[in-house]
Design a protein around this motif. Structure first.
Motif, PDB file in Angstrom:
ATOM      1  N   ASN A 226       0.841  -1.193   0.000  1.00  0.00           N
ATOM      2  CA  ASN A 226       0.000   0.000   0.000  1.00  0.00           C
ATOM      3  C   ASN A 226       0.877   1.244   0.000  1.00  0.00           C
ATOM      4  OD1 ASN A 226      -3.086   0.821   0.600  1.00  0.00           O
ATOM      5  ND2 ASN A 226      -1.726   2.342   1.506  1.00  0.00           N
ATOM      6  N   ILE A 227       0.677   2.108  -0.985  1.00  0.00           N
ATOM      7  CA  ILE A 227       1.318   3.419  -0.987  1.00  0.00           C
ATOM      8  C   ILE A 227       0.374   4.364  -0.254  1.00  0.00           C
ATOM      9  CG2 ILE A 227       2.167   5.314  -2.405  1.00  0.00           C
ATOM     10  CD1 ILE A 227       3.846   2.759  -2.593  1.00  0.00           C
ATOM     11  N   ASN A 228       0.775   4.829   0.914  1.00  0.00           N
ATOM     12  CA  ASN A 228      -0.105   5.693   1.682  1.00  0.00           C
ATOM     13  C   ASN A 228      -0.259   7.067   1.032  1.00  0.00           C
ATOM     14  OD1 ASN A 228      -0.389   3.702   3.675  1.00  0.00           O
ATOM     15  ND2 ASN A 228       1.464   4.399   4.700  1.00  0.00           N
ATOM     16  N   ARG A 229       0.857   7.609   0.578  1.00  0.00           N
ATOM     17  CA  ARG A 229       0.824   8.970   0.045  1.00  0.00           C
ATOM     18  C   ARG A 229       2.054   9.211  -0.814  1.00  0.00           C
ATOM     19  NH1 ARG A 229       0.640  14.257   4.018  1.00  0.00           N
ATOM     20  NH2 ARG A 229       0.962  15.871   2.446  1.00  0.00           N
ATOM     21  N   VAL A 230       1.848   9.846  -1.961  1.00  0.00           N
ATOM     22  CA  VAL A 230       2.948  10.217  -2.840  1.00  0.00           C
ATOM     23  C   VAL A 230       2.837  11.709  -3.131  1.00  0.00           C
ATOM     24  CG1 VAL A 230       4.002   9.945  -5.110  1.00  0.00           C
ATOM     25  CG2 VAL A 230       3.057   7.952  -3.948  1.00  0.00           C
ATOM     26  N   GLU A 231       3.937  12.431  -2.957  1.00  0.00           N
ATOM     27  CA  GLU A 231       3.983  13.861  -3.263  1.00  0.00           C
ATOM     28  C   GLU A 231       4.943  14.070  -4.418  1.00  0.00           C
ATOM     29  OE1 GLU A 231       4.254  16.898   0.009  1.00  0.00           O
ATOM     30  OE2 GLU A 231       6.160  17.330  -1.002  1.00  0.00           O
ATOM     31  N   LEU A 232       4.472  14.778  -5.463  1.00  0.00           N
ATOM     32  CA  LEU A 232       5.296  15.012  -6.646  1.00  0.00           C
ATOM     33  C   LEU A 232       5.304  16.487  -6.993  1.00  0.00           C
ATOM     34  CD1 LEU A 232       3.120  12.446  -7.366  1.00  0.00           C
ATOM     35  CD2 LEU A 232       4.781  12.145  -9.163  1.00  0.00           C
ATOM     36  N   MET A 233       6.486  16.992  -7.367  1.00  0.00           N
ATOM     37  CA  MET A 233       6.625  18.355  -7.891  1.00  0.00           C
ATOM     38  C   MET A 233       7.577  18.313  -9.075  1.00  0.00           C
ATOM     39  SD  MET A 233       7.148  20.839  -4.597  1.00  0.00           S
ATOM     40  CE  MET A 233       5.920  21.100  -3.335  1.00  0.00           C
ATOM     41  N   PRO A 234       7.443  19.251  -9.991  1.00  0.00           N
ATOM     42  CA  PRO A 234       8.505  19.399 -10.989  1.00  0.00           C
ATOM     43  C   PRO A 234       9.766  19.899 -10.291  1.00  0.00           C
ATOM     44  CG  PRO A 234       6.968  21.221 -11.151  1.00  0.00           C
ATOM     45  CD  PRO A 234       6.384  20.260 -10.157  1.00  0.00           C
ATOM     46  N   VAL A 235      10.900  19.636 -10.883  1.00  0.00           N
ATOM     47  CA  VAL A 235      12.160  20.066 -10.287  1.00  0.00           C
ATOM     48  C   VAL A 235      12.176  21.585 -10.103  1.00  0.00           C
ATOM     49  CG1 VAL A 235      14.656  20.194 -10.644  1.00  0.00           C
ATOM     50  CG2 VAL A 235      13.430  18.083 -11.142  1.00  0.00           C
ATOM     51  N   SER A 236      11.480  22.294 -10.973  1.00  0.00           N
ATOM     52  CA  SER A 236      11.487  23.754 -10.925  1.00  0.00           C
ATOM     53  C   SER A 236      10.678  24.332  -9.759  1.00  0.00           C
ATOM     54  CB  SER A 236      10.921  24.317 -12.230  1.00  0.00           C
ATOM     55  OG  SER A 236       9.559  23.931 -12.386  1.00  0.00           O
ATOM     56  N   GLN A 237       9.897  23.502  -9.103  1.00  0.00           N
ATOM     57  CA  GLN A 237       9.030  23.987  -8.023  1.00  0.00           C
ATOM     58  C   GLN A 237       9.543  23.488  -6.678  1.00  0.00           C
ATOM     59  OE1 GLN A 237       5.047  22.285  -7.928  1.00  0.00           O
ATOM     60  NE2 GLN A 237       4.176  24.175  -7.135  1.00  0.00           N
ATOM     61  N   SER A 238       9.524  24.356  -5.682  1.00  0.00           N
ATOM     62  CA  SER A 238       9.876  23.946  -4.320  1.00  0.00           C
ATOM     63  C   SER A 238       8.954  24.658  -3.353  1.00  0.00           C
ATOM     64  CB  SER A 238      11.352  24.213  -4.016  1.00  0.00           C
ATOM     65  OG  SER A 238      11.626  25.597  -4.115  1.00  0.00           O
ATOM     66  N   PHE A 239       9.294  24.665  -2.078  1.00  0.00           N
ATOM     67  CA  PHE A 239       8.378  25.148  -1.055  1.00  0.00           C
ATOM     68  C   PHE A 239       8.396  26.669  -0.963  1.00  0.00           C
ATOM     69  CE2 PHE A 239      10.458  21.159   0.069  1.00  0.00           C
ATOM     70  CZ  PHE A 239       9.385  20.308  -0.093  1.00  0.00           C
ATOM     71  N   ALA A 240       7.212  27.236  -0.719  1.00  0.00           N
ATOM     72  CA  ALA A 240       7.088  28.689  -0.637  1.00  0.00           C
ATOM     73  C   ALA A 240       7.776  29.207   0.619  1.00  0.00           C
ATOM     74  CB  ALA A 240       5.607  29.083  -0.627  1.00  0.00           C
ATOM     75  N   GLY A 241       8.283  30.446   0.537  1.00  0.00           N
ATOM     76  CA  GLY A 241       8.905  31.061   1.705  1.00  0.00           C
ATOM     77  C   GLY A 241       7.860  31.682   2.617  1.00  0.00           C
ATOM     78  N   PHE A 242       8.257  31.981   3.834  1.00  0.00           N
ATOM     79  CA  PHE A 242       7.362  32.663   4.767  1.00  0.00           C
ATOM     80  C   PHE A 242       7.193  34.131   4.349  1.00  0.00           C
ATOM     81  CE2 PHE A 242       8.889  29.198   7.559  1.00  0.00           C
ATOM     82  CZ  PHE A 242       7.645  28.692   7.943  1.00  0.00           C
ATOM     83  N   GLN A 243       6.036  34.691   4.686  1.00  0.00           N
ATOM     84  CA  GLN A 243       5.781  36.087   4.418  1.00  0.00           C
ATOM     85  C   GLN A 243       5.996  36.890   5.703  1.00  0.00           C
ATOM     86  OE1 GLN A 243       2.265  36.638   1.457  1.00  0.00           O
ATOM     87  NE2 GLN A 243       1.603  35.107   2.943  1.00  0.00           N
ATOM     88  N   VAL A 244       6.512  38.083   5.556  1.00  0.00           N
ATOM     89  CA  VAL A 244       6.675  38.991   6.695  1.00  0.00           C
ATOM     90  C   VAL A 244       6.121  40.346   6.303  1.00  0.00           C
ATOM     91  CG1 VAL A 244       8.300  40.122   8.245  1.00  0.00           C
ATOM     92  CG2 VAL A 244       8.746  37.778   7.490  1.00  0.00           C
TER      93      VAL A 244
END
Length: 248
Positions: A226-244
């Protein structure tokens, strides 16, 4: 021959998933609101396709479509809950309540409704459920508000289904895509082609076929995995930064 039901198969990830499953030898119930977009599946794949045109938010239409399934399509081994949408990019304080309700009705209420209807058959078949969520369910961003909330629900519902179905042999998985170039942004922006083209320009986003291949991989794994969860992004996308916000 195994049978899959794919919601939202009129375009994007749903259409690509239906096609990939058919090419892998499955028979597929293709569903969606736009019958004219589903018909080509039957034209190409013939008796291995059953077209069921309905809006997943319409309980009566869903019940009628399931009741009308031909005998050889009733033994469903796989449910792919793909139907869903994002509407609007405004911050919560300026967002449309009607759009919020549409997202909840489609991404949450309709998903759990069709899942509930098919659970007895999926349990009897020791089948599988694959829910299409989103990285928006894990990582907030401005304008994500209710869309992100609905996809977080899908992620958690998947895990809780997995817990409840323990011992039944039913596999339950969530797939969380990042940026995929489909009609998604056109729908979200009310048909703004420039906004869609700008979002994907130069980004080398994932394709619907990329996600479909992952879904078929999950669906065709040995039954003890069982695959519980798979997360995929293109290489060009990563996590957003925090806003201040400063100077308030």
């Amino acid at each position: 021959m195994k049978t899959a039901l794919v919601t939202g198969a009129t375009s994007g990830i749903g259409a690509a998933t239906a096609r990939a499953l058919l090419e892998a030898g499955w028979q597929v119930i293709v569903t969606g609101r736009r019958a004219e977009r589903l018909a080509p599946f039957a034209d190409q794949f013939g008796e291995r396709v059953h077209v069921a045109a309905f809006d997943v938010r319409d309980d009566a239409a869903v019940d009628a479509a399931l009741a009308a399934l031909p005998t050889h399509f009733r033994s469903i081994d796989l449910l792919v809950n793909n139907a869903g949408l994002a509407l609007g990019t405004a911050p919560a304080q300026k967002a449309s309540l009607e759009q919020w309700r549409t997202m909840i009705e489609t991404n949450v209420t309709a998903l759990v409704s069709i899942t509930h209807r098919l659970l007895p058959e999926l349990i009897a078949r020791k089948g599988a459920i694959i829910n299409v969520a989103s990285v928006a369910g894990s990582y907030p961003y401005p304008g994500g508000n209710v869309y992100g909330g609905t996809k977080a629900f899908v992620q958690q519902f998947t895990l809780n289904l997995r817990a409840d179905l323990h011992g039944t042999g039913v596999r339950v998985s969530a797939i969380d895509p990042g940026m995929v170039e489909t009609e998604f942004t056109l729908v979200r922006t009310g048909g703004d082609r420039d906004a869609s083209d700008t979002l994907y320009a130069g980004a080398e986003p994932m394709t619907a076929d990329d996600i479909a291949a992952t879904i078929v991989w999950i669906a065709t794994l040995p039954p003890h995995l069982n695959i519980n969860r798979v997360e995929l992004m293109p290489v060009s996308q990563s996590f957003a930064g925090f806003q201040v916000a400063r100077g308030q």
